[in-house]
Design an enzyme around this catalytic site. Structure first.
Site, PDB file in Angstrom:
ATOM      1  N   SER A 115       0.855  -1.198   0.000  1.00  0.00           N
ATOM      2  CA  SER A 115       0.000   0.000   0.000  1.00  0.00           C
ATOM      3  C   SER A 115       0.886   1.241   0.000  1.00  0.00           C
ATOM      4  O   SER A 115       2.083   1.154   0.285  1.00  0.00           O
ATOM      5  CB  SER A 115      -0.866  -0.016   1.263  1.00  0.00           C
ATOM      6  OG  SER A 115      -1.404   1.256   1.538  1.00  0.00           O
TER       7      SER A 115
ATOM      8  N   TYR B 290      -3.415   0.036   9.951  1.00  0.00           N
ATOM      9  CA  TYR B 290      -3.258  -0.408   8.558  1.00  0.00           C
ATOM     10  C   TYR B 290      -1.837  -0.117   8.080  1.00  0.00           C
ATOM     11  O   TYR B 290      -1.179  -0.964   7.468  1.00  0.00           O
ATOM     12  CB  TYR B 290      -4.288   0.339   7.705  1.00  0.00           C
ATOM     13  CG  TYR B 290      -4.371  -0.029   6.249  1.00  0.00           C
ATOM     14  CD1 TYR B 290      -3.712   0.738   5.286  1.00  0.00           C
ATOM     15  CD2 TYR B 290      -5.135  -1.099   5.818  1.00  0.00           C
ATOM     16  CE1 TYR B 290      -3.816   0.428   3.941  1.00  0.00           C
ATOM     17  CE2 TYR B 290      -5.246  -1.413   4.469  1.00  0.00           C
ATOM     18  CZ  TYR B 290      -4.584  -0.636   3.539  1.00  0.00           C
ATOM     19  OH  TYR B 290      -4.690  -0.951   2.200  1.00  0.00           O
TER      20      TYR B 290
HETATM   21  C1  GCO Z   1      -6.914   5.229   3.001  1.00  0.00           C
HETATM   22  C2  GCO Z   1      -7.048   4.361   1.770  1.00  0.00           C
HETATM   23  C3  GCO Z   1      -5.724   3.680   1.493  1.00  0.00           C
HETATM   24  C4  GCO Z   1      -5.777   3.009   0.145  1.00  0.00           C
HETATM   25  C5  GCO Z   1      -4.540   2.275  -0.220  1.00  0.00           C
HETATM   26  C6  GCO Z   1      -3.448   3.238  -0.540  1.00  0.00           C
HETATM   27  O1  GCO Z   1      -7.819   5.233   3.834  1.00  0.00           O
HETATM   28  O2  GCO Z   1      -5.870   5.906   3.074  1.00  0.00           O
HETATM   29  O3  GCO Z   1      -8.069   3.400   1.923  1.00  0.00           O
HETATM   30  O4  GCO Z   1      -5.468   2.774   2.505  1.00  0.00           O
HETATM   31  O5  GCO Z   1      -6.847   2.109   0.101  1.00  0.00           O
HETATM   32  O6  GCO Z   1      -4.148   1.378   0.788  1.00  0.00           O
HETATM   33  O7  GCO Z   1      -2.336   2.494  -0.994  1.00  0.00           O
END
Ligand code: GCO
Length: 264
Positions: free
Chosen positions: A147, A160
């Site tokens: 990501s 995340y």
């Molecule tokens: C967020 C997005 C990101 C994208 C992706 C970027 O909330 O910033 O959902 O997480 O989905 O992962 O690479």
């Protein structure tokens, strides 16, 4: 002499979380290039069946297996069934993932752990049980879906980012340990794409929507089909000496510090 570097015809690709979104887009790309797709989901058999029908509408060979990537016993059973009923898994794309957008100070520990469990521990679990068979065959491709948050932080996605940052390093370690078995492990780092996962922050007028358009040199949200090329590259002979890299498909986000919102 014809060069078939990008040929994935007849290969079997397990793509976790491939009933929708980016997982489906990458699986579709591999399927249209001739690979057989093993579709995975964990929510419902209906969702898997619906996805299979969509793949088959485009002439893609697809079979579905419902299992929870976070439950090792389910993964062990599913991998055994897939290898018995479909065939040896040549390509594994660890795509299944969740996100919880909560500021760290407000985030419950259980929620933090759930994100890390699905987005970081699960790719380890699935890879461990798929790669054991790849080692025996001395061939395989593993692609971990990283990501922008493998490289950058952002308010409200701390769990995340921790998971996706860890997944980048896990990719490098998998590459380190498995390259000697002719197994190439790399990552794909999507930028900001138009999917259900980003739908809440993509609505017209949402400050984040305007921000992303401005922050992305290509000045748009990505089309999930833009990921097919990286998936085919990292699944084919063309990447047989590529190990431990994350290919960012991000419209240039990581290439730039960005620009003032009033600059063209
Ligand atoms: C967020 C997005 C990101 C994208 C992706 C970027 O909330 O910033 O959902 O997480 O989905 O992962 O690479």
């Amino acid at each position: 002499m014809s060069i078939d570097l990008f040929n994935v015809k007849g290969k079997i690709a397990l793509v976790t979380g491939s009933t929708h979104g980016l997982g489906m887009a990458m699986a579709r790309g591999l399927g249209l290039a001739g690979a057989t797709i093993v579709v995975n989901g964990n929510s419902s058999q209906d969702k898997i069946d619906t996805a299979i029908a969509e793949y088959e509408k485009e002439g893609i060979k697809a079979v579905g297996y419902k299992f929870n990537v976070a439950k090792e016993e389910e993964v062990i059973d599913a991998v055994a069934k897939i290898e018995k009923e479909v065939g040896a898994i040549d390509i594994l794309i660890n795509n299944a993932g969740i996100i919880k957008r909560t500021p760290l100070l407000d985030m419950e520990v259980a929620d933090f752990k759930e994100v890390v469990d699905i987005d970081l521990v699960s790719p380890f679990i699935v890879s461990k049980h798929v790669v054991k068979n790849m080692v025996a065959r001395k061939a395989g491709k593993v692609i971990n879906i990283c990501s922008m948050m493998s490289e950058l932080g952002r308010n409200s996605v701390g769990a995340y980012a921790a998971a996706k940052g860890g997944l980048k390093m896990l990719t490098q370690n998998m590459a380190t340990e498995w390259a000697k078995y002719n197994i190439q492990v790399n990552g794909i780092g999507p930028g900001y794409f138009a999917t259900s996962q980003t739908a809440p922050i993509r609505v017209d007028g949402h400050p984040f929507n305007d921000f992303i358009i401005n922050r992305t040199p290509a000045a748009k949200w990505g089309d999930p089909n833009d990921l097919a090329g990286a998936a085919i590259f990292l699944s084919s002979k063309a990447s047989d000496f590529v190990n431990g890299h994350v290919v960012y498909v991000d419209g240039g986000i990581l290439a730039t510090i960005g620009k003032p919102s009033n600059e063209a």
